[in-house]
Write a protein that holds these residues in place. Structure first.
Motif, PDB file in Angstrom:
ATOM      1  N   GLU A 156       4.931  11.428  25.824  1.00 16.93           N
ATOM      2  CA  GLU A 156       3.485  11.591  25.669  1.00 16.93           C
ATOM      3  C   GLU A 156       3.098  11.725  24.196  1.00 16.93           C
ATOM      4  N   LEU A 157       3.871  12.490  23.439  1.00 18.12           N
ATOM      5  CA  LEU A 157       3.578  12.665  22.014  1.00 18.12           C
ATOM      6  C   LEU A 157       3.733  11.358  21.245  1.00 18.12           C
ATOM      7  N   ILE A 158       4.759  10.584  21.574  1.00 21.05           N
ATOM      8  CA  ILE A 158       4.952   9.289  20.905  1.00 21.05           C
ATOM      9  C   ILE A 158       3.800   8.352  21.235  1.00 21.05           C
ATOM     10  N   ASN A 159       3.343   8.353  22.491  1.00 23.95           N
ATOM     11  CA  ASN A 159       2.190   7.537  22.861  1.00 23.95           C
ATOM     12  C   ASN A 159       0.943   7.961  22.091  1.00 23.95           C
ATOM     13  N   LEU A 160       0.724   9.267  21.961  1.00 29.40           N
ATOM     14  CA  LEU A 160      -0.432   9.760  21.186  1.00 29.40           C
ATOM     15  C   LEU A 160      -0.329   9.325  19.724  1.00 29.40           C
ATOM     16  N   ALA A 161       0.870   9.431  19.165  1.00 27.43           N
ATOM     17  CA  ALA A 161       1.080   9.052  17.768  1.00 27.43           C
ATOM     18  C   ALA A 161       0.866   7.548  17.561  1.00 27.43           C
ATOM     19  N   LEU A 162       1.369   6.739  18.491  1.00 28.50           N
ATOM     20  CA  LEU A 162       1.185   5.291  18.382  1.00 28.50           C
ATOM     21  C   LEU A 162      -0.285   4.900  18.519  1.00 28.50           C
ATOM     22  N   GLU A 163      -0.973   5.535  19.452  1.00 26.26           N
ATOM     23  CA  GLU A 163      -2.399   5.242  19.622  1.00 26.26           C
ATOM     24  C   GLU A 163      -3.186   5.634  18.377  1.00 26.26           C
ATOM     25  N   TYR A 164      -2.854   6.796  17.801  1.00 24.83           N
ATOM     26  CA  TYR A 164      -3.510   7.234  16.566  1.00 24.83           C
ATOM     27  C   TYR A 164      -3.253   6.230  15.444  1.00 24.83           C
ATOM     28  N   ALA A 165      -2.012   5.802  15.317  1.00 24.55           N
ATOM     29  CA  ALA A 165      -1.662   4.841  14.268  1.00 24.55           C
ATOM     30  C   ALA A 165      -2.428   3.532  14.439  1.00 24.55           C
ATOM     31  N   MET A 166      -2.517   3.035  15.664  1.00 24.66           N
ATOM     32  CA  MET A 166      -3.228   1.783  15.906  1.00 24.66           C
ATOM     33  C   MET A 166      -4.731   1.926  15.640  1.00 24.66           C
ATOM     34  N   ASN A 167      -5.297   3.067  15.988  1.00 28.58           N
ATOM     35  CA  ASN A 167      -6.729   3.291  15.766  1.00 28.58           C
ATOM     36  C   ASN A 167      -7.070   3.490  14.296  1.00 28.58           C
ATOM     37  N   ASN A 168      -6.086   3.867  13.497  1.00 30.68           N
ATOM     38  CA  ASN A 168      -6.337   4.174  12.088  1.00 30.68           C
ATOM     39  C   ASN A 168      -5.625   3.228  11.124  1.00 30.68           C
ATOM     40  N   ALA A 169      -5.016   2.179  11.645  1.00 34.52           N
ATOM     41  CA  ALA A 169      -4.286   1.228  10.806  1.00 34.52           C
ATOM     42  C   ALA A 169      -5.263   0.372  10.009  1.00 34.52           C
ATOM     43  N   LYS A 170      -4.911   0.110   8.787  1.00 29.58           N
ATOM     44  CA  LYS A 170      -5.675  -0.785   7.916  1.00 29.58           C
ATOM     45  C   LYS A 170      -4.741  -1.908   7.487  1.00 29.58           C
ATOM     46  N   PHE A 171      -5.161  -3.136   7.681  1.00 28.27           N
ATOM     47  CA  PHE A 171      -4.345  -4.287   7.309  1.00 28.27           C
ATOM     48  C   PHE A 171      -4.849  -4.819   5.982  1.00 28.27           C
ATOM     49  N   ILE A 172      -3.947  -4.966   5.024  1.00 31.42           N
ATOM     50  CA  ILE A 172      -4.279  -5.484   3.696  1.00 31.42           C
ATOM     51  C   ILE A 172      -3.535  -6.798   3.517  1.00 31.42           C
ATOM     52  N   LYS A 173      -4.265  -7.877   3.286  1.00 29.14           N
ATOM     53  CA  LYS A 173      -3.657  -9.196   3.196  1.00 29.14           C
ATOM     54  C   LYS A 173      -2.793  -9.369   1.951  1.00 29.14           C
ATOM     55  N   GLN A 174      -3.219  -8.798   0.828  1.00 30.16           N
ATOM     56  CA  GLN A 174      -2.490  -8.960  -0.414  1.00 30.16           C
ATOM     57  C   GLN A 174      -1.950  -7.611  -0.869  1.00 30.16           C
ATOM     58  N   THR A 175      -0.774  -7.646  -1.494  1.00 30.90           N
ATOM     59  CA  THR A 175      -0.218  -6.410  -2.029  1.00 30.90           C
ATOM     60  C   THR A 175      -0.573  -6.306  -3.492  1.00 30.90           C
ATOM     61  N   ASP A 176      -0.711  -5.083  -3.950  1.00 30.48           N
ATOM     62  CA  ASP A 176      -0.988  -4.833  -5.373  1.00 30.48           C
ATOM     63  C   ASP A 176       0.334  -4.715  -6.092  1.00 30.48           C
ATOM     64  N   LYS A 177       0.741  -5.766  -6.802  1.00 33.94           N
ATOM     65  CA  LYS A 177       2.060  -5.799  -7.448  1.00 33.94           C
ATOM     66  C   LYS A 177       2.102  -4.989  -8.732  1.00 33.94           C
ATOM     67  N   LYS A 178       0.971  -4.440  -9.175  1.00 34.28           N
ATOM     68  CA  LYS A 178       0.933  -3.646 -10.408  1.00 34.28           C
ATOM     69  C   LYS A 178       1.398  -2.207 -10.181  1.00 34.28           C
ATOM     70  N   ARG A 179       1.539  -1.791  -8.953  1.00 34.66           N
ATOM     71  CA  ARG A 179       1.922  -0.393  -8.662  1.00 34.66           C
ATOM     72  C   ARG A 179       3.347  -0.126  -8.981  1.00 34.66           C
TER      73      ARG A 179
END
Length: 66
Positions: free
Chosen positions: A43-66
């Motif tokens: 149950e905890l893993i399901n909650l964590a996965l759902e939280y991650a999916m609801n709060n995930a941000k997809f970035i197309k390009q990476t910042d190579k200057k970091r």
């Protein structure tokens, strides 16, 4: 059908079984939280996965200057 009929409908199973590998330390953290919260590790893993999916941000390009 009458008021006294015992109606049974098919069960809708919306879950699937998958296998994943996680670090032992992460498993131990889930086990500890499971004991504290009285919730299953699953149950905890399901909650964590759902939280991650609801709060995930997809970035197309990476910042190579970091």
């Amino acid at each position: 059908m009458s008021e006294d009929d015992f109606i049974i409908t098919p069960k809708e199973d919306k879950s699937v079984t998958i296998t994943i590998r996680i670090d032992k330390a992460l498993q131990e953290k889930f086990d500890h939280l499971s004991k504290l919260s009285n919730r299953s590790r699953n149950e905890l893993i399901n909650l964590a996965l759902e939280y991650a999916m609801n709060n995930a941000k997809f970035i197309k390009q990476t910042d190579k200057k970091r």
